[in-house]
Design a protein around this motif. Structure first.
Motif, short mmCIF file in Angstrom:
data_model
loop_
_atom_site.label_atom_id
_atom_site.label_comp_id
_atom_site.label_asym_id
_atom_site.label_seq_id
_atom_site.Cartn_x
_atom_site.Cartn_y
_atom_site.Cartn_z
N LEU A 36 0.86 -1.17 0.00
CA LEU A 36 0.00 0.00 0.00
C LEU A 36 0.90 1.22 0.00
O LEU A 36 1.78 1.36 0.86
CB LEU A 36 -0.91 0.01 1.23
CG LEU A 36 -1.95 -1.11 1.32
CD1 LEU A 36 -2.73 -1.00 2.62
CD2 LEU A 36 -2.89 -1.08 0.12
N ASN A 37 0.70 2.12 -0.96
CA ASN A 37 1.59 3.25 -1.17
C ASN A 37 0.83 4.56 -1.10
O ASN A 37 -0.24 4.69 -1.70
CB ASN A 37 2.27 3.13 -2.54
CG ASN A 37 2.87 1.76 -2.77
OD1 ASN A 37 2.15 0.82 -3.10
ND2 ASN A 37 4.16 1.64 -2.61
N VAL A 38 1.41 5.53 -0.40
CA VAL A 38 0.80 6.85 -0.32
C VAL A 38 1.17 7.64 -1.57
O VAL A 38 2.35 7.74 -1.93
CB VAL A 38 1.26 7.61 0.94
CG1 VAL A 38 0.57 8.97 1.03
CG2 VAL A 38 0.97 6.79 2.19
N VAL A 39 0.16 8.17 -2.25
CA VAL A 39 0.35 8.88 -3.51
C VAL A 39 1.02 10.23 -3.28
O VAL A 39 0.74 10.91 -2.28
CB VAL A 39 -1.01 9.06 -4.22
CG1 VAL A 39 -0.88 9.91 -5.48
CG2 VAL A 39 -1.60 7.69 -4.56
N ASN A 40 1.88 10.63 -4.18
CA ASN A 40 2.48 11.95 -4.12
C ASN A 40 1.38 13.01 -4.26
O ASN A 40 0.51 12.89 -5.11
CB ASN A 40 3.51 12.12 -5.24
CG ASN A 40 4.51 13.21 -4.95
OD1 ASN A 40 4.63 13.66 -3.81
ND2 ASN A 40 5.22 13.66 -5.96
N ASN A 41 1.42 14.02 -3.40
CA ASN A 41 0.38 15.07 -3.37
C ASN A 41 -0.99 14.52 -2.96
O ASN A 41 -2.03 15.12 -3.29
CB ASN A 41 0.25 15.79 -4.72
CG ASN A 41 1.53 16.51 -5.10
OD1 ASN A 41 2.15 17.18 -4.28
ND2 ASN A 41 1.94 16.34 -6.36
N ALA A 42 -1.00 13.42 -2.23
CA ALA A 42 -2.28 12.85 -1.78
C ALA A 42 -3.04 13.89 -0.96
O ALA A 42 -2.48 14.47 -0.02
CB ALA A 42 -2.04 11.61 -0.94
N PRO A 43 -4.30 14.14 -1.29
CA PRO A 43 -5.06 15.16 -0.56
C PRO A 43 -5.36 14.78 0.88
O PRO A 43 -5.64 15.65 1.70
CB PRO A 43 -6.35 15.30 -1.39
CG PRO A 43 -6.46 14.01 -2.14
CD PRO A 43 -5.07 13.57 -2.41
N ASN A 44 -5.29 13.48 1.19
CA ASN A 44 -5.61 13.02 2.54
C ASN A 44 -4.50 12.13 3.08
O ASN A 44 -4.75 11.02 3.58
CB ASN A 44 -6.95 12.28 2.54
CG ASN A 44 -8.07 13.09 1.93
OD1 ASN A 44 -8.52 14.08 2.52
ND2 ASN A 44 -8.53 12.70 0.75
N ALA A 45 -3.27 12.61 2.98
CA ALA A 45 -2.11 11.79 3.34
C ALA A 45 -2.13 11.37 4.81
O ALA A 45 -1.78 10.23 5.14
CB ALA A 45 -0.83 12.54 3.01
N GLU A 46 -2.52 12.26 5.71
CA GLU A 46 -2.53 11.91 7.12
C GLU A 46 -3.53 10.79 7.40
O GLU A 46 -3.27 9.88 8.20
CB GLU A 46 -2.85 13.15 7.97
CG GLU A 46 -1.75 14.19 7.95
CD GLU A 46 -0.38 13.63 8.35
OE1 GLU A 46 -0.32 12.93 9.39
OE2 GLU A 46 0.60 13.88 7.62
#
Length: 369
Positions: A280-290
């Motif tokens: 599972l990878n957090v997208v660059n510029n993810a709007p809901n990263a936290e």
């Protein structure tokens, strides 16, 4: 370290790029029941990877509304993220480790900050800082599910098989089967070469010589093979019919046979094998990263989550303690002794183009011989 579970399906490796149709924003993000008091979280993943019961509990506990977009292809995820650019519509994607380089080079993922995942300690140590997961000195995802290639045998006819050499034993002539392209890389390992091509960067001549040796070896022993197969269902049926006693198999099809009561054993011979891992990878510029990090931490909070993921997806959980939650038959189908686990080389994203080109050409030559 606990034994690790590693079932799999071969079809999941056929990750072809999608066409232009996938670039449009599809109306397939479906919200789980709940509310959005603390915002939302958009996840792109495969069917049956994240258990609904886990998602429901996470949403209730966190107040975060989870929206799931199902995918069936690595290329489709890549194309969608590329099309959306700096304004992604998803926060988490599900990338296989050997596809990292493509996503990272296009700046589609952000490095993983394990400091934001207090439960990181619950990840099996084999995955916490694995070489395949580290690119440019960063980790890029949370490993969740894994699979491997193994030697499957009918134990009524083949009692022991410590080496891949048994696939070429004349006493089993016409009673073996394998996927040519996958087995060729294992034969390269068997012959003392690098079946994953990592050491062949800028050494095309060395890589070609090693590939040709494996190709010629398979052609020489072609009379050992009853049938080359492509789908896991094919090798399952051959074992059920006792058309074959030995075969190269991904862990998923073999595990299903074992779960159904057939006398099949899957092992990793002394020369080793290959495996892969979904993350599972957090997208660059993810709007809901936290919120994304909150979910990653929740995945690792309990081995029950990993056990549910294994049971419904057919893959192995990477979370410590999962094996303790399985019944005896599930353990027989899904666990490896520690020494065999350590023989698995997880596919790298390094030098994939050279590998694919040479293996594809050699595969065609073996089949045509």
């Amino acid at each position: 370290m606990n034994n690790i579970l590693v079932p799999n399906r071969r079809t999941a490796l056929k990750m072809l790029g999608g066409g232009a149709a996938v670039l449009a924003m599809p109306a397939v993000i479906r919200p789980t029941p709940g509310w959005a008091a603390n915002g939302v979280l958009n996840i792109t993943t495969y069917d049956k990877f994240l258990p609904q019961e886990f998602l429901d509990k996470f949403q209730k506990d966190s107040g975060i509304q989870v929206n799931i977009r199902l995918t069936d292809d690595q290329g489709k995820q890549y194309n969608l993220l590329t099309a959306e650019g700096a304004n992604p519509s998803t926060d988490i994607v599900t990338v296989a480790g050997h596809r990292y380089s493509q996503f990272i080079a296009s700046k589609l993922l952000q490095p993983l900050d394990t400091g934001k995942i207090p439960n990181w300690k619950n990840l099996n140590p084999a995955y916490q800082n694995a070489a395949w997961a580290r690119v440019d000195d960063n980790l890029w995802g949370l490993p969740i599910l894994a699979g491997y290639e193994g030697l499957a045998r009918n134990v009524d006819y083949v009692k022991e098989a410590p080496s891949w050499e048994i696939m070429f034993d004349p006493q089993y002539k016409g009673q073996t089967s394998y996927i040519v392209s996958d087995f060729m890389t294992i034969v390269m390992q068997y012959l003392g070469h690098d079946g994953d091509f990592v050491s062949y960067v800028d050494k095309a001549d060395v890589a070609q010589k090693a590939t040709n040796e494996a190709r010629d070896f398979l052609i020489k022993h072609k009379d050992m093979v009853r049938k080359y197969y492509d789908a896991g269902s094919e090798v399952q049926q051959m074992f059920i019919n006792e058309d074959i006693y030995l075969g190269h198999s991904w862990s998923g099809p073999a595990a299903k046979l074992i779960m159904d009561g057939h006398p099949i054993k899957l092992s990793v011979p002394k020369e080793g094998t290959f495996g892969f891992c979904y993350t599972l990878n957090v997208v660059n510029n993810a709007p809901n990263a936290e919120n994304a990090y909150k979910l990653l931490d929740a995945v690792l909070a309990s081995p029950e989550v990993g056990a549910a993921m294994t049971r419904q997806s057919g893959y192995s959980s990477t979370i410590n303690g999962v094996a303790d939650l399985l019944n005896d038959r599930e353990k027989l189908a899904s666990t490896l002794p520690q020494e065999e686990l350590e023989r698995i080389v997880f596919f790298s994203s390094v030098n994939r183009d050279m590998k694919n080109e040479m293996i594809d050409r050699a595969t065609a030559e073996v089949k045509a011989a």
